[in-house]
Scaffold this motif. Structure first.
Motif, PDB file in Angstrom:
ATOM      1  N   THR A  59       0.854  -1.189   0.000  1.00 58.23           N
ATOM      2  CA  THR A  59       0.000   0.000   0.000  1.00 58.23           C
ATOM      3  C   THR A  59       0.891   1.241   0.000  1.00 58.23           C
ATOM      4  O   THR A  59       1.743   1.400   0.874  1.00 58.23           O
ATOM      5  CB  THR A  59      -0.915   0.024   1.241  1.00 58.23           C
ATOM      6  OG1 THR A  59      -1.721  -1.163   1.252  1.00 58.23           O
ATOM      7  CG2 THR A  59      -1.817   1.244   1.221  1.00 58.23           C
ATOM      8  N   THR A  61       0.724   5.507  -0.540  1.00 54.63           N
ATOM      9  CA  THR A  61      -0.149   6.679  -0.639  1.00 54.63           C
ATOM     10  C   THR A  61       0.662   7.961  -0.484  1.00 54.63           C
ATOM     11  O   THR A  61       1.837   7.937  -0.124  1.00 54.63           O
ATOM     12  CB  THR A  61      -1.237   6.654   0.458  1.00 54.63           C
ATOM     13  OG1 THR A  61      -0.594   6.694   1.748  1.00 54.63           O
ATOM     14  CG2 THR A  61      -2.106   5.408   0.354  1.00 54.63           C
ATOM     15  N   PRO A 134      -4.234   7.128  -2.887  1.00 59.13           N
ATOM     16  CA  PRO A 134      -3.479   6.029  -3.505  1.00 59.13           C
ATOM     17  C   PRO A 134      -2.738   6.547  -4.738  1.00 59.13           C
ATOM     18  O   PRO A 134      -3.273   7.362  -5.481  1.00 59.13           O
ATOM     19  CB  PRO A 134      -4.572   5.028  -3.913  1.00 59.13           C
ATOM     20  CG  PRO A 134      -5.811   5.457  -3.198  1.00 59.13           C
ATOM     21  CD  PRO A 134      -5.682   6.921  -2.965  1.00 59.13           C
ATOM     22  N   ASP A 138       1.124   1.938  -5.674  1.00 61.69           N
ATOM     23  CA  ASP A 138       0.333   1.038  -4.844  1.00 61.69           C
ATOM     24  C   ASP A 138       0.078  -0.284  -5.571  1.00 61.69           C
ATOM     25  O   ASP A 138      -0.255  -0.292  -6.757  1.00 61.69           O
ATOM     26  CB  ASP A 138      -1.003   1.695  -4.493  1.00 61.69           C
ATOM     27  CG  ASP A 138      -1.799   0.897  -3.483  1.00 61.69           C
ATOM     28  OD1 ASP A 138      -1.777   1.264  -2.308  1.00 61.69           O
ATOM     29  OD2 ASP A 138      -2.426  -0.109  -3.880  1.00 61.69           O
ATOM     30  N   SER A 140      -1.807  -2.938  -3.901  1.00 65.65           N
ATOM     31  CA  SER A 140      -2.621  -3.638  -2.898  1.00 65.65           C
ATOM     32  C   SER A 140      -3.952  -4.153  -3.426  1.00 65.65           C
ATOM     33  O   SER A 140      -4.790  -4.614  -2.652  1.00 65.65           O
ATOM     34  CB  SER A 140      -2.880  -2.697  -1.714  1.00 65.65           C
ATOM     35  OG  SER A 140      -3.675  -1.579  -2.112  1.00 65.65           O
ATOM     36  N   ARG A 169      -2.074  -0.671 -10.206  1.00 67.55           N
ATOM     37  CA  ARG A 169      -1.979   0.783 -10.065  1.00 67.55           C
ATOM     38  C   ARG A 169      -3.150   1.522 -10.716  1.00 67.55           C
ATOM     39  O   ARG A 169      -3.325   2.724 -10.473  1.00 67.55           O
ATOM     40  CB  ARG A 169      -0.660   1.278 -10.665  1.00 67.55           C
ATOM     41  CG  ARG A 169      -0.518   1.063 -12.168  1.00 67.55           C
ATOM     42  CD  ARG A 169       0.895   1.407 -12.629  1.00 67.55           C
ATOM     43  NE  ARG A 169       1.074   1.315 -14.056  1.00 67.55           N
ATOM     44  CZ  ARG A 169       1.305   0.175 -14.713  1.00 67.55           C
ATOM     45  NH1 ARG A 169       1.369  -0.967 -14.049  1.00 67.55           N
ATOM     46  NH2 ARG A 169       1.486   0.169 -16.029  1.00 67.55           N
ATOM     47  N   GLN A 174      -8.599   0.661  -7.474  1.00 63.19           N
ATOM     48  CA  GLN A 174      -8.379   1.427  -6.246  1.00 63.19           C
ATOM     49  C   GLN A 174      -9.719   1.917  -5.693  1.00 63.19           C
ATOM     50  O   GLN A 174      -9.970   1.866  -4.479  1.00 63.19           O
ATOM     51  CB  GLN A 174      -7.459   2.620  -6.520  1.00 63.19           C
ATOM     52  CG  GLN A 174      -6.029   2.263  -6.877  1.00 63.19           C
ATOM     53  CD  GLN A 174      -5.235   1.720  -5.696  1.00 63.19           C
ATOM     54  OE1 GLN A 174      -5.692   1.771  -4.553  1.00 63.19           O
ATOM     55  NE2 GLN A 174      -4.058   1.186  -5.969  1.00 63.19           N
TER      56      GLN A 174
END
Length: 529
Positions: A59, A61, A134, A138, A140, A169, A174
């Motif tokens: 993660t 940000t 984000p 990222d 995640s 990404r 997201q």
């Protein structure tokens, strides 16, 4: 506004590590450059490389309000230096692609009634439902990526609709993740922006629309209809069409600068704002390309992009709506293993000397006597492989190469891959003597490397000294949007790139055979992982 000769065009680049402003005059001369670096100029946010990497290491940000504070600081720096804001006729900009901003319900009223006596970040500090945006780093959302692909009929179907299969990404997944894991914050989100449209919003004092080119990097836009894809929206979040607003052509004038900027910094009330776009599309504009040109950006990651009249869906690479002409496309292929891998080989095989590295390239034969090296120091994007692989002319694995062979192997292997994936992404496209390869980035200073690129691609290589192509491209796009003429007319005074390498006779035949071997070996490696 002063007379035509005094007009300025302002370009902003909201990148991962800094915000930079660049201004040009009507003759395309750069007259101002100002930057604010997040880590050093705003240490209170404790970012490293402009971001926060969370404990899970996937993660990543950035504090949204940090970007606003950097914007304040940038304009205040320019004002202190006496920048003539009143001469700016039009503004455009770029933002790091795939990052997203979540505006809290009620924020638009605040944007429209800003107090000129107060800094912007103090007025917007409580205006984001998700305070940490984000960004493209990222990773995640793997489970969300697979779900999005499944819901629309598979990765190739998603690529047919949006220009790319699902990547972590990309913004759509997201948004999906946030809508599932933070439902109350998602419900309290009035508008979702990309970094580019967020930045444009700060200039117009209103929610700025997402442009078609940067919108292509979301897995949400149907690149054929130039509208949001209903099935992708439905998969990623409720009321998403309303939260995103309608996308617009990249060269569209989206409004005038806000009264806040007019009063606080003396911008002209007539100053227009053209839709902001992503940093890669803006960089394409900054290279002043022609239809059919291929741009190779040689950086920490290597990127190959091109302006093409049509598109074909593939699982490798990405297709964006072209920021210069919304009826054409920008094809992009990215490779993680770029300059850092080249530097490692330079350190290990050439005593840390680029001069020695170049000597090795010049004295070793084209085709490296049949030796092939595939160097993935970090997990590559295509193929999804990590490791170092060396093969002799009989395609047998070997554990090491002599230093001069290693140097040529890394450059040949990388450039064969760049060409191979470009041709896969832009099916039917082949480079030749009538193609211009425009090289940019750190390695574009090394003529020995550029010669290998020319030999592999079978095309002449040109370079131009453009240290900030995204910022310059934003200036060009501002002028393009304001004047409404053909883009070639806008960039007619752009410095002509210098031809630095032409293909060596006989190189085409060597690399044609070598490319077939490379593709077979890479597939075998990928199948074994």
């Amino acid at each position: 506004m002063d007379g035509g000769e005094d007009r300025l065009f302002l370009g902003l680049d909201f990148s991962t590590q800094q915000i930079k402003a660049e201004a040009i005059n009507d003759s395309l001369q750069i007259v101002n450059e100002t930057a604010v670096k997040f880590d050093s100029d705003l240490p209170e946010f404790k970012t490293h490389g402009g971001v926060h990497i969370h404990n899970d290491n996937v993660t990543v940000t950035a504090p949204t309000i940090m970007w606003v504070k950097a914007f304040d600081l940038l304009l205040e720096k320019m004002k202190k230096d006496g920048f003539p804001f009143h001469k700016v006729a039009c503004i455009s900009g770029a933002g790091q692609q795939h990052g997203s901003v979540y505006w809290k319900t009620g924020t638009n009223k605040i944007l429209r009634s800003l107090d000129e006596k107060k800094q912007l970040h103090k007025q917007l500090q409580n205006c984001f439902s998700i305070p940490d945006s984000p960004v493209w780093m990222d990773a995640s959302t793997t489970v969300n990526c697979r779900e999005l692909e499944e819901k629309v009929g598979g990765p190739l179907k998603l690529a047919e609709i949006t220009g790319s299969r699902s990547f972590e990404r990309y913004t759509g997944t997201q948004i999906m993740k946030i809508s599932r894991t933070r439902p109350s914050e998602y419900k309290d989100t009035e508008r979702i922006s990309l970094v580019s449209s967020f930045a444009a919003s700060l200039f117009i004092g209103d929610y700025a629309p997402i442009d078609l080119s940067d919108g292509s990097g979301m897995n949400l836009l149907d690149i054929r209809t130039k509208k949001w894809s209903p099935e992708c929206l439905q998969a990623c979040g409720s009321d998403l069409s309303q939260k995103l607003g309608d996308p617009v052509p990249s060269k569209q004038v989206i409004g005038n600068v806000s009264q806040y900027l007019i009063s606080r910094y003396n911008f002209s009330p007539n100053c227009k704002v053209v839709a902001f776009t992503g940093d890669n599309p803006a960089s394409l504009a900054g290279m002043a390309p022609k239809l059919g040109d291929v741009v190779i950006s040689l950086g920490s990651s290597d990127t190959v992009f091109s302006w093409s009249p049509s598109h074909t869906a593939e699982l490798e690479g990405h297709i964006f709506v072209n920021p210069i002409d919304s009826n054409t496309y920008m094809s992009l292929v990215c490779f993680k293993n770029g300059s850092l891998t080249r530097e490692r080989i330079k350190d290990e095989s050439a005593d840390g000397s680029w001069d020695k590295f170049s000597e090795y390239l010049k004295k070793t034969p084209i085709g490296n006597n049949g030796n092939i090296g595939i160097y993935f120091d970090v997990m590559e994007i295509q193929p999804l492989v990590q490791g170092i692989f060396r093969f002799n002319k009989s395609d047998e694995k070997v554990t090491s190469f002599p230093p001069e062979v290693e140097v040529r192997a890394v450059i040949e292997g990388q450039m064969i891959a760049r060409k191979m994936y470009m041709e896969m992404e832009m099916r039917g496209m082949h480079t030749g003597l009538d193609t211009r390869i425009l090289a940019t980035g750190g390695a574009s200073l090394n003529k020995a490397i550029l010669q290998v690129i020319s030999d592999v691609f079978g095309a002449p290589v040109f370079v131009s000294d453009i240290p900030n192509s995204a910022g310059l491209g934003s200036c060009y796009r501002a002028k393009h949007g304001l004047e409404g003429c053909d883009f070639s007319e806008v960039v007619k005074n752009h410095p002509q790139p210098e031809c630095v390498a032409v293909p060596t006779e006989g190189a085409h035949e060597v690399y044609k055979e070598m490319s077939l071997r490379y593709r077979k070996l890479e597939r075998e490696i990928a199948n074994q992982q």
